[in-house]
Design a protein around this motif. Structure first.
Motif, PDB file in Angstrom:
ATOM      1  N   ASN A 270       0.841  -1.191   0.000  1.00  0.00           N
ATOM      2  CA  ASN A 270       0.000   0.000   0.000  1.00  0.00           C
ATOM      3  C   ASN A 270       0.882   1.249   0.000  1.00  0.00           C
ATOM      4  OD1 ASN A 270       0.812   0.470   2.741  1.00  0.00           O
ATOM      5  ND2 ASN A 270      -0.813  -0.905   3.452  1.00  0.00           N
ATOM      6  N   ASP A 271       0.248   2.410  -0.118  1.00  0.00           N
ATOM      7  CA  ASP A 271       0.998   3.662  -0.224  1.00  0.00           C
ATOM      8  C   ASP A 271       1.772   3.989   1.040  1.00  0.00           C
ATOM      9  OD1 ASP A 271       0.168   4.104  -2.819  1.00  0.00           O
ATOM     10  OD2 ASP A 271      -1.545   5.352  -2.243  1.00  0.00           O
ATOM     11  N   GLY A 274       4.838   2.281   0.686  1.00  0.00           N
ATOM     12  CA  GLY A 274       5.533   2.942  -0.414  1.00  0.00           C
ATOM     13  C   GLY A 274       6.280   4.185   0.021  1.00  0.00           C
ATOM     14  N   SER A 296       3.515   1.346  -5.643  1.00  0.00           N
ATOM     15  CA  SER A 296       2.642   0.932  -4.541  1.00  0.00           C
ATOM     16  C   SER A 296       1.206   0.741  -5.021  1.00  0.00           C
ATOM     17  CB  SER A 296       2.693   1.970  -3.407  1.00  0.00           C
ATOM     18  OG  SER A 296       2.268   3.240  -3.880  1.00  0.00           O
ATOM     19  N   ASN A 299      -3.112   4.436  -4.651  1.00  0.00           N
ATOM     20  CA  ASN A 299      -3.149   5.781  -5.228  1.00  0.00           C
ATOM     21  C   ASN A 299      -3.884   6.780  -4.335  1.00  0.00           C
ATOM     22  OD1 ASN A 299      -2.450   7.611  -7.295  1.00  0.00           O
ATOM     23  ND2 ASN A 299      -4.506   7.486  -8.162  1.00  0.00           N
ATOM     24  N   TYR A 302      -1.106  10.026  -0.272  1.00  0.00           N
ATOM     25  CA  TYR A 302       0.299   9.742   0.026  1.00  0.00           C
ATOM     26  C   TYR A 302       1.108   9.618  -1.264  1.00  0.00           C
ATOM     27  CZ  TYR A 302       0.071   8.731   5.078  1.00  0.00           C
ATOM     28  OH  TYR A 302      -0.038   8.824   6.444  1.00  0.00           O
ATOM     29  N   ALA A 303       0.538   8.949  -2.253  1.00  0.00           N
ATOM     30  CA  ALA A 303       1.252   8.731  -3.507  1.00  0.00           C
ATOM     31  C   ALA A 303       1.245   9.967  -4.383  1.00  0.00           C
ATOM     32  CB  ALA A 303       0.620   7.563  -4.266  1.00  0.00           C
ATOM     33  N   SER A 312       1.449   4.332  -8.594  1.00  0.00           N
ATOM     34  CA  SER A 312       0.546   3.562  -7.739  1.00  0.00           C
ATOM     35  C   SER A 312      -0.622   2.968  -8.523  1.00  0.00           C
ATOM     36  CB  SER A 312       0.012   4.451  -6.611  1.00  0.00           C
ATOM     37  OG  SER A 312      -0.643   3.702  -5.619  1.00  0.00           O
TER      38      SER A 312
END
Length: 353
Positions: A270-271, A274, A296, A299, A302-303, A312
């Motif tokens: 997951n992000d 990531g 990751s 989306n 965070y991404a 992502s």
């Protein structure tokens, strides 16, 4: 534009509103010809069933309960936000509770939802299996998000993990990252959704002839540093220019390409993971998207933040939410499974600018 109501359909079709309600519920008490005419009028006017009204008619509250395992993953926030958005458009109130990643706590939350006679239960990546969830909620409509129902009497909506895995693996290989490592939470090793994602990534790598290993970890930052050391990235300092020229499209000698293709590609479950992987890559002084890559899932914001820019897999939460309510409205007793097509959003973490 005002929402089309059953009264509008009745007026246009020249029948009573009660007859429209029966026809839209596929009642056997309505003649087939009349039912077909009402359905055609409803479709032409753009009528969509109001779940809140349907719940009240069934003596259930116009509310749905959302069960989350915890509040740590930003993907859960994305899903809840999407569900609330769709719920607002259908006259439904959505409220959320967490199970703290504990099976007994999840059961307690579900029982509380059912005691309120909610119109439906939405469980996002629960610790409970679909069969356990079905046993707890009884006749209350229920839908899983992010996992398959595996044939239980519970509907489900999720992305096609096989397609997502191929998108991730193929993209990293196309960018010249040949040593693939999957990072997933060690504390959730028994999670069915995580196992499926890991299995599909292994399968996609094998089909492409790529090296891939799965690393369950509770410390992604240190794990990435260990992975990069193991891949001897640090010892290739003298070959950085060669690897970079290959990525940027220069004509490389076969031996130079082999060095470049040994560059690691980190696939994060997951992000959140990531973000830690990106920090670890940068802490070693490596150029993200050139000497090492991070990709990751989910989306989330965070991404998408500029200083991170992580490639992502997007699980399209709004489409998930729309599918959830369609499934909750379904009058069939057997659960249904809806599989959505994921999307790959490419950013700087995997591609040299």
């Amino acid at each position: 534009m005002n929402q089309v109501t059953q009264a509008d359909v009745a007026r246009e079709a020249g029948v009573s509103r009660g007859l429209v309600s029966l026809a839209l519920s596929d009642s056997a008490n309505v003649a087939q010809g009349t039912k077909q005419r009402i359905l055609e009028v409803a479709h032409r006017l753009g009528y969509s069933r109001n779940l809140g009204a349907a719940m009240l008619a069934a003596r259930r509250s116009s509310m749905v309960g959302i069960l989350l395992p915890n509040l740590r993953n930003p993907f859960f926030e994305s899903v809840v936000s999407a569900i609330q958005q769709v719920a607002d458009g259908r006259g439904v109130v959505a409220f959320t509770a967490t199970g703290n990643s504990q099976v007994e706590r999840e059961k307690q939350v579900l029982r509380s939802f059912c005691s309120l006679r909610v119109g439906g239960v939405i469980a996002v990546s629960p610790m409970l299996s679909a069969a356990q969830l079905a046993d707890v909620v009884g006749n209350t409509p229920a839908c899983l998000v992010g996992a398959s129902s595996y044939g239980a009497r519970v509907s489900a909506v999720h992305i096609d993990e096989g397609v997502a895995a191929r998108l991730a693996v193929d993209h990293l290989l196309e960018q010249g990252f040949g040593e693939l490592v999957v990072l997933c939470p060690a504390g959730e090793a028994t999670d069915g959704a995580m196992r499926l994602r890991s299995e599909e990534l292994v399968k996609a790598a094998k089909a492409s002839g790529a090296a891939l290993r799965v690393c369950p970890t509770d410390n992604p930052y240190d794990e990435v540093r260990s992975v990069l050391d193991a891949a001897k990235v640090l010892s290739l300092n003298e070959g950085r220019a060669t690897a970079s020229s290959t990525v940027l499209g220069g004509g490389a000698h076969p031996s130079e390409r082999s060095v470049a293709n040994k560059r690691p590609g980190i696939i994060a479950y997951n992000d959140q993971i990531g973000v830690e992987a990106v920090s670890a890559v940068r802490s070693l002084g490596l150029r993200l998207g050139v000497e090492a890559a991070v990709l990751s899932y989910d989306n989330t914001f965070y991404a998408n933040r500029g200083e991170r820019g992580i490639t992502s897999i997007d699980q399209t939460p709004v489409r998930m939410a729309e599918a959830v309510f369609e499934l909750l409205e379904d009058t069939h007793e057997a659960g249904r499974d809806v599989t959505l097509e994921p999307q790959l959003v490419v950013r700087a973490s995997t591609k040299a600018q």
